[in-house]
Enzyme design. Structure first.
Site: not given
Ligand code: PLP
Length: 385
Positions: A72, A198-199, A236, A324
């Protein structure tokens, strides 16, 4: 009860190898990587190694990697940082099926007076590239289009899109959170300027992400403060998270073909098994261009939530296409954008697999689902008895 985890697009198990790698960095090697002393400096070296490993998976230079707190944050930084760096351009192009980490930012920008174009998709979740082409103009600061959809697994032709966007001198960002580790990505041969990862979607811990920034791309930092990440993301570092992400990328790269082949064959077996044993169900999304691990199936005339609850009794974890969590039972914005009929969109379930799933789990699930569907249809108000 045994847990059968088919919700890997929501999050994944931290790989054992990743956990082993990061353990020392909590209580033993806890120095600050920015410190002058050797105790902190050795942590800085591990971060450098992690940057190299992530760059190797993506096919880019380590200097093009910025570690962030999550996917995000990477998405927010890419979009807002580009707009700040191009103050004279007021238009953003995206799609109707993005994750909220992109879509909410775009809708907020719209409320601030930016022009936002949300490209439509067809009933298989595919884009019409001519619609994109006709919207690219001198006022466009950034085009942000996901690599692969988190709900349906549909993979967009991102390389082709990047080429179109680049030919007009516009910045191109892709949210590759669901794609990395599942389909090949080689940034050295692409026109992508910015890419989010995203990790926790690829067996690293939660709370760490990456924003790839191609050399020469203008981007204003989102987080101001210290000089970490070359001044591009202050704060950090999440040391265990970053080291874990490096290890997870190394594992993904090492076993790439073998694991994705195995995952795809399990996904196909699960999907075929369900479709063969249940009537009135269909796969959502373009099966010709799809992640190897994802299957989104609509079971007509029943609620996805009810299916999930009954699956949960057998320890089977999946997710539904209805929002939901918001308290409404609105079908997902992705299925609505695809025009999936109401009665099918409500009964949609996403199964998302990983390297840790087994054939036994697939067989177990294929056996449990048909009686659940039959029972719920008996109770369904949508079916005339
Ligand atoms: N973008 C996509 C396509 C995702 O599926 C997700 C999480 O489900 C995100 C962004 C957000 O990633 P994070 O949970 O690391 O913030």
């Amino acid at each position: 009860m045994k847990v059968v985890y088919f919700d890997n697009n929501a999050t994944t198990k931290v790989a054992d190898e990743v956990l082993e790698e990061i353990k020392p960095y909590f209580c033993d090697l806890y120095g600050n990587p920015s410190s002058m002393h050797t105790f902190g400096g050795q942590v800085g070296i591990k971060i450098r190694e992690a940057r190299e490993k992530t760059a190797a998976l993506l096919g880019c230079d380590p200097s093009e990697i910025i570690f962030t707190g999550c996917g995000t944050e990477s998405d927010n930084t890419a979009i807002k940082g580009t707009l700040t760096a191009h103050p004279n351009k007021r238009k953003v192009i995206t799609t109707r099926v993005e994750h909220p980490a992109v879509l909410s930012v775009c809708r907020d920008l719209e409320s601030q007076g930016y022009t936002v174009v949300e490209l439509a998709v067809d009933k298989k979740g595919r884009l019409d590239l001519s619609e994109l082409g006709s919207n690219l103009d001198d006022n466009t600061a950034i085009v942000t289009i996901m690599f692969a959809n988190n709900e349906t697994g549909v993979v967009f032709p991102v390389e082709k899109i990047a080429e179109m966007v680049k030919s007009k001198g516009i910045v191109f960002h892709t949210d590759a959170v669901q794609a990395v580790g599942k389909i090949p990505i080689n940034l050295s041969k692409s026109n992508i300027d910015l890419l989010s990862l995203s990790g926790h979607k690829l067996h690293a811990p939660k709370g760490v992400g990456i924003l790839y920034v191609r050399k020469g791309t203008r981007l204003a930092p989102f987080m101001l403060g210290g000089h970490q990440e070359g001044g591009r993301r202050a704060g950090t570092e999440n040391v265990p998270g970053i080291i874990g992400l490096g290890k997870a990328c190394e594992l993904a790269m090492h076993n790439f073909d073998q694991e994705n082949k195995k995952v795809k064959s399990l996904r196909d077996k699960l999907e075929k098994g369900i479709l063969a044993k249940c009537s009135d169900c269909m796969v959502n999304g373009d099966t010709e261009s799809r992640l190897p691990n994802t299957s989104n199936i609509s079971f007509e005339f029943i609620e996805g939530e009810s299916i999930l609850l009954m699956l949960d009794r057998f320890g089977i974890c999946a997710s539904s296409g209805s929002a939901c969590t918001s308290g409404s039972l609105e079908p997902s914005h992705v299925l609505r954008a695809m025009g999936v009929p109401f009665t099918a969109a409500h009964g949609s379930i996403r199964f998302s697999l990983s390297r840790y799933n087994t054939e036994e789990e697939v067989n177990y699930t294929v056996e449990k689902i048909p009686p659940i569907i039959a029972r719920l249809r008996e109770l369904s108000p949508f079916i005339k008895k």
